[in-house]
Write a protein that holds these residues in place. Structure first.
Motif, short mmCIF file in Angstrom:
data_model
loop_
_atom_site.label_atom_id
_atom_site.label_comp_id
_atom_site.label_asym_id
_atom_site.label_seq_id
_atom_site.Cartn_x
_atom_site.Cartn_y
_atom_site.Cartn_z
N ASP A 90 0.86 -1.17 0.00
CA ASP A 90 0.00 0.00 0.00
C ASP A 90 0.91 1.23 0.00
O ASP A 90 1.45 1.61 1.03
CB ASP A 90 -0.93 -0.01 1.21
CG ASP A 90 -2.04 1.02 1.05
OD1 ASP A 90 -1.82 2.04 0.37
OD2 ASP A 90 -3.14 0.80 1.59
N GLU A 92 0.47 4.30 -0.14
CA GLU A 92 0.10 5.50 0.61
C GLU A 92 0.43 5.37 2.09
O GLU A 92 0.44 6.36 2.80
CB GLU A 92 -1.40 5.78 0.46
CG GLU A 92 -1.72 6.44 -0.87
CD GLU A 92 -3.21 6.71 -1.03
OE1 GLU A 92 -3.97 6.49 -0.08
OE2 GLU A 92 -3.59 7.13 -2.12
N LEU A 93 0.67 4.15 2.53
CA LEU A 93 0.99 3.93 3.95
C LEU A 93 2.51 3.87 4.13
O LEU A 93 3.26 3.68 3.18
CB LEU A 93 0.34 2.63 4.45
CG LEU A 93 -1.18 2.53 4.37
CD1 LEU A 93 -1.64 1.21 4.98
CD2 LEU A 93 -1.86 3.68 5.08
N GLU A 97 3.42 0.78 8.77
CA GLU A 97 1.96 0.59 8.62
C GLU A 97 1.67 -0.60 7.70
O GLU A 97 0.76 -1.38 7.93
CB GLU A 97 1.30 1.85 8.05
CG GLU A 97 1.14 2.95 9.09
CD GLU A 97 0.75 4.30 8.50
OE1 GLU A 97 0.19 5.11 9.22
OE2 GLU A 97 1.03 4.55 7.30
N ILE A 101 -0.58 -3.73 9.02
CA ILE A 101 -1.89 -4.17 8.52
C ILE A 101 -1.80 -5.59 7.95
O ILE A 101 -2.73 -6.37 8.08
CB ILE A 101 -2.52 -3.21 7.47
CG1 ILE A 101 -1.65 -3.08 6.23
CG2 ILE A 101 -2.85 -1.86 8.06
CD1 ILE A 101 -2.42 -2.55 5.03
N ARG A 104 -2.05 -8.05 10.66
CA ARG A 104 -3.43 -8.15 11.14
C ARG A 104 -4.25 -9.13 10.31
O ARG A 104 -5.16 -9.77 10.84
CB ARG A 104 -4.12 -6.77 11.14
CG ARG A 104 -3.54 -5.80 12.14
CD ARG A 104 -3.81 -6.21 13.56
NE ARG A 104 -5.21 -6.01 13.96
CZ ARG A 104 -5.78 -6.61 14.98
NH1 ARG A 104 -5.10 -7.47 15.71
NH2 ARG A 104 -7.04 -6.37 15.28
N TYR A 105 -3.95 -9.22 9.02
CA TYR A 105 -4.70 -10.16 8.16
C TYR A 105 -4.51 -11.61 8.62
O TYR A 105 -5.29 -12.48 8.26
CB TYR A 105 -4.28 -10.04 6.69
CG TYR A 105 -4.57 -8.70 6.07
CD1 TYR A 105 -5.69 -7.97 6.44
CD2 TYR A 105 -3.73 -8.16 5.09
CE1 TYR A 105 -5.95 -6.73 5.87
CE2 TYR A 105 -4.00 -6.94 4.51
CZ TYR A 105 -5.11 -6.23 4.90
OH TYR A 105 -5.36 -5.02 4.33
N TYR B 17 -10.43 -6.82 9.92
CA TYR B 17 -9.04 -6.48 9.64
C TYR B 17 -8.94 -5.68 8.34
O TYR B 17 -8.16 -4.72 8.24
CB TYR B 17 -8.17 -7.74 9.52
CG TYR B 17 -8.21 -8.64 10.73
CD1 TYR B 17 -8.27 -8.10 12.01
CD2 TYR B 17 -8.18 -10.03 10.60
CE1 TYR B 17 -8.31 -8.93 13.14
CE2 TYR B 17 -8.22 -10.86 11.71
CZ TYR B 17 -8.29 -10.31 12.97
OH TYR B 17 -8.34 -11.12 14.07
N VAL B 18 -9.73 -6.06 7.35
CA VAL B 18 -9.73 -5.32 6.08
C VAL B 18 -10.25 -3.90 6.31
O VAL B 18 -9.68 -2.93 5.81
CB VAL B 18 -10.58 -6.06 5.02
CG1 VAL B 18 -10.69 -5.22 3.74
CG2 VAL B 18 -9.99 -7.43 4.70
N GLU B 20 -10.12 -2.22 9.07
CA GLU B 20 -9.06 -1.50 9.80
C GLU B 20 -8.06 -0.90 8.82
O GLU B 20 -7.68 0.27 8.93
CB GLU B 20 -8.26 -2.49 10.68
CG GLU B 20 -8.72 -2.64 12.09
CD GLU B 20 -7.84 -3.67 12.83
OE1 GLU B 20 -6.64 -3.81 12.52
OE2 GLU B 20 -8.37 -4.33 13.73
N ALA B 21 -7.64 -1.71 7.85
CA ALA B 21 -6.66 -1.25 6.87
C ALA B 21 -7.25 -0.12 6.03
O ALA B 21 -6.59 0.89 5.77
CB ALA B 21 -6.22 -2.40 5.97
N SER B 24 -7.35 3.01 8.09
CA SER B 24 -6.05 3.69 8.26
C SER B 24 -5.64 4.39 6.97
O SER B 24 -4.99 5.44 7.03
CB SER B 24 -4.95 2.74 8.77
OG SER B 24 -4.90 1.57 8.02
N ALA B 25 -6.04 3.87 5.82
CA ALA B 25 -5.77 4.59 4.56
C ALA B 25 -6.62 5.86 4.49
O ALA B 25 -6.15 6.91 4.07
CB ALA B 25 -6.05 3.69 3.38
#
Lengths: 308, 270
Positions: A90, A92-93, A97, A101, A104-105, B17-18, B20-21, B24-25
């Motif tokens: 990602d 943008e992160l 980060e 994330i 977390r998945y 979780y998705v 959450e991601a 955060s974006a």
């Protein structure tokens, strides 16, 4: 050999009329570094996606960690680390980060991921970039981050699809060094590549693929022994004379390959053969004696070079 | 083998979780989102409510709007429209990004997360953005005395539900888009814009010629607006129409998820 981590028999994948993977068999043992070598379009990435439980096979059988990916996709993916051909971070992160994330998945606790991130940043040599947006990273750094991301869940198998394609030589060497360290730690690696040097550096055992089929299998050394000679003499006479001289050269050794720009001669002793050529007053414009590589194996098996 | 991974837990919480991601974006754009959420109602209230409203009230009184002030009439419609716009933003762009622009969904799907969980996660995050937008908008309407808290609080869940239904169908449709060259232009100019103009937003739908009214009937915005009026100021709706509006939106929600679940799975496992 204990129970293999991955085992495929007659594995086939068709897209309409096109057969991307054509009835291949292979096993990958725990702790092994296994390579799929072949040119673009050989079926390597498709095979990888089937192993990664994100593409369904057309026929044949495959088990990964003892399970069928068609029925247990999420269970299998829980124990794989996947590094795709194109980075899909990602952008943008930030670096951390992205790691967070992704962790977390896998349903990992925030505390576990935070500790793990420190370890991974060090491993990927990205400590100083921890709060930088991915957009601002170099190609080599993005690749290392993608690998670090795949390791956040402590996978049993790390799958790398063309890990160093598009990187400059220095970035490739840094990456190879990191991957070699994982190999030393006992992580099972599955790697696709069309770079013979990469396969030689990283793979304990590999299969050579072409047009969806496995052409040969073995360690890099075994393959070279079986399909090539110890040394190769490369001679150039200029594109016009190459054709003219080829028959003479053919008589001087067991096998030659005529490439558009040069002729490869397969022998046990390259220097001796070169002397013989010079004695015949054939005068090549350039000459080079080198050891056989997987490139030669591939040429022998398919009649084509890896990078066309 | 990492013993901290529980596939059962991921099966239950994957969509969270998705989300959450996604959130955060979204937070990377928090100031823009907040400015739009507050600025949008302010501008509309001043320009349309006060400017156009004075014109309408002076010329035709309240006869054209069923006996209420023009601002009272359009406030629930503007609220519904802001909610749907936010839903569109958080449904269309993430799905295009996920499949095409940055392939983020493929990264998610290389973990135990499944296609339907990704779709649901995107939906949950879109709903969060919609809720934020609706609450901000409603607060501004309250502050300007356009609605009263006691009478209109239930317009919040109803408007969020309607925008959620719209988000679901947009997630489903966008997942089918392979080539985005025209998709967004067509969607914005030929579907969203007419929907905004012909959904009884600025004037009652039945004041339009009958052959134009079907645009409103199939528009989620019209259904949301009618419900918003009913819940914010007691606009008369029969029990039948009330059911029709809810049923239409519910069908959109269910249809959207059915389409999204199927399309996400196919596209990720090709």
């Amino acid at each position: 050999m204990s129970e293999p981590l991955i085992s495929a028999r007659g594995l086939t994948k068709r897209y309409g009329d096109f057969t991307a993977v054509d009835a291949i068999d292979f096993d990958v043992a725990k702790g092994e570094s296994f390579g799929l070598l072949g040119p673009n379009g050989a079926g390597k990435s498709t095979t990888m996606r089937i192993i990664a439980a994100t593409s369904q096979r057309t026929s044949g059988t495959i088990t990964i960690l003892g399970r069928d990916p068609e029925e247990h996709g999420p269970q299998i993916r829980a124990h794989l680390g996947v590094v795709p051909q194109q980075d899909n971070l990602d952008t943008e992160l930030t670096v951390t980060e992205n790691l967070f994330i992704y962790g977390r998945y896998f349903g990992l606790s925030k505390k576990f991921i935070r500790t793990k991130i420190e370890e991974l940043l060090e491993f990927a040599q990205l400590e100083e970039k921890r709060d930088v947006k991915v957009d601002a990273l170099s190609g080599g750094m993005k690749r290392r981050l993608t690998i670090a991301r795949a390791l956040v869940s402590e996978p049993d198998i790390l799958m790398l699809d063309e890990p160093t394609t598009g990187l400059d030589p220095q970035a490739r060497h840094i990456l190879w060094d990191r991957l070699f360290r994982l190999k030393e730690l006992g992580v099972t690696l599955v790697i696709t590549t069309h770079f013979m040097d990469e396969a030689e550096q990283l793979c304990d055992r590999l299969v050579v693929m072409d047009k969806g089929k496995i052409m040969a299998e073995g360690s890099p050394l075994e393959l070279i022994k079986a399909y090539s000679t110890k040394e190769v003499l490369e001679v150039r006479f200029g594109s016009d004379r190459n054709k003219e001289i080829a028959p003479t050269l053919r008589a001087m050794c067991s096998r030659i390959e005529e490439l558009p720009d040069r002729i490869l001669m397969y022998v046990e002793d390259g220097e001796a053969l070169l002397e013989e050529i010079l004695n015949k007053k054939l005068h090549p414009t350039t000459s080079l004696v080198r050891r056989s590589s997987l490139e030669d194996v591939f040429l022998r098996l398919t009649g084509r070079t890896l990078i066309e | 083998m990492n013993s901290g991974i529980s596939v059962t837990k991921i099966r239950s919480f994957g969509a969270i979780y998705v989300a959450e991601a996604r959130i955060s974006a979204m937070l990377k754009w928090k100031s823009v989102i907040a400015i739009v959420a507050i600025g949008n109602p302010l501008f509309y209230l001043i320009a349309i409510g006060i400017g156009v409203g004075v014109l309408v009230n002076e010329n035709s009184g309240t006869s054209g709007t069923g006996g209420v002030e023009y601002i009272t009439f359009i406030a629930p419609a503007l609220l519904a429209s802001a909610a749907i716009t936010a839903a569109l933003d958080e449904a269309m762009f993430p799905v295009m990004e996920g499949f095409k622009w940055r392939k983020l969904f493929y990264a998610m799907n290389s973990t135990p997360i499944t296609g339907p969980q990704i779709a649901l996660g995107v939906f949950i995050a879109a709903l969060a953005r919609v809720a934020f937008t609706v609450i901000c908008y409603w607060a501004v309407l309250i502050a300007f005395g356009v609605m009263s808290v006691e009478q209109s609080w239930d317009v919040i869940p109803v408007t969020i539900f309607a925008a959620g239904a719209f988000a679901a169908i947009i997630i489903g449709i966008t997942a089918k888009v392979k080539n985005d060259d025209y998709f967004m232009t067509v969607l914005n100019r030929l579907i969203i814009m007419p929907m905004f103009l012909f959904s009884g937003t600025f004037f009652p739908l039945d004041s339009m010629p009958i052959y134009l009214q079907p645009i409103g009937w199939i528009s989620p915005l019209w259904h949301s607006t009618e419900l918003g009026r009913y819940f914010s100021y007691g606009y008369p709706l029969s029990a039948t129409m009330l059911t029709v509006h809810f049923a239409f939106l519910l069908a959109l929600l269910i249809g959207g998820f059915a389409l999204a679940n199927k399309t996400f799975t196919i596209r990720l496992t090709k």
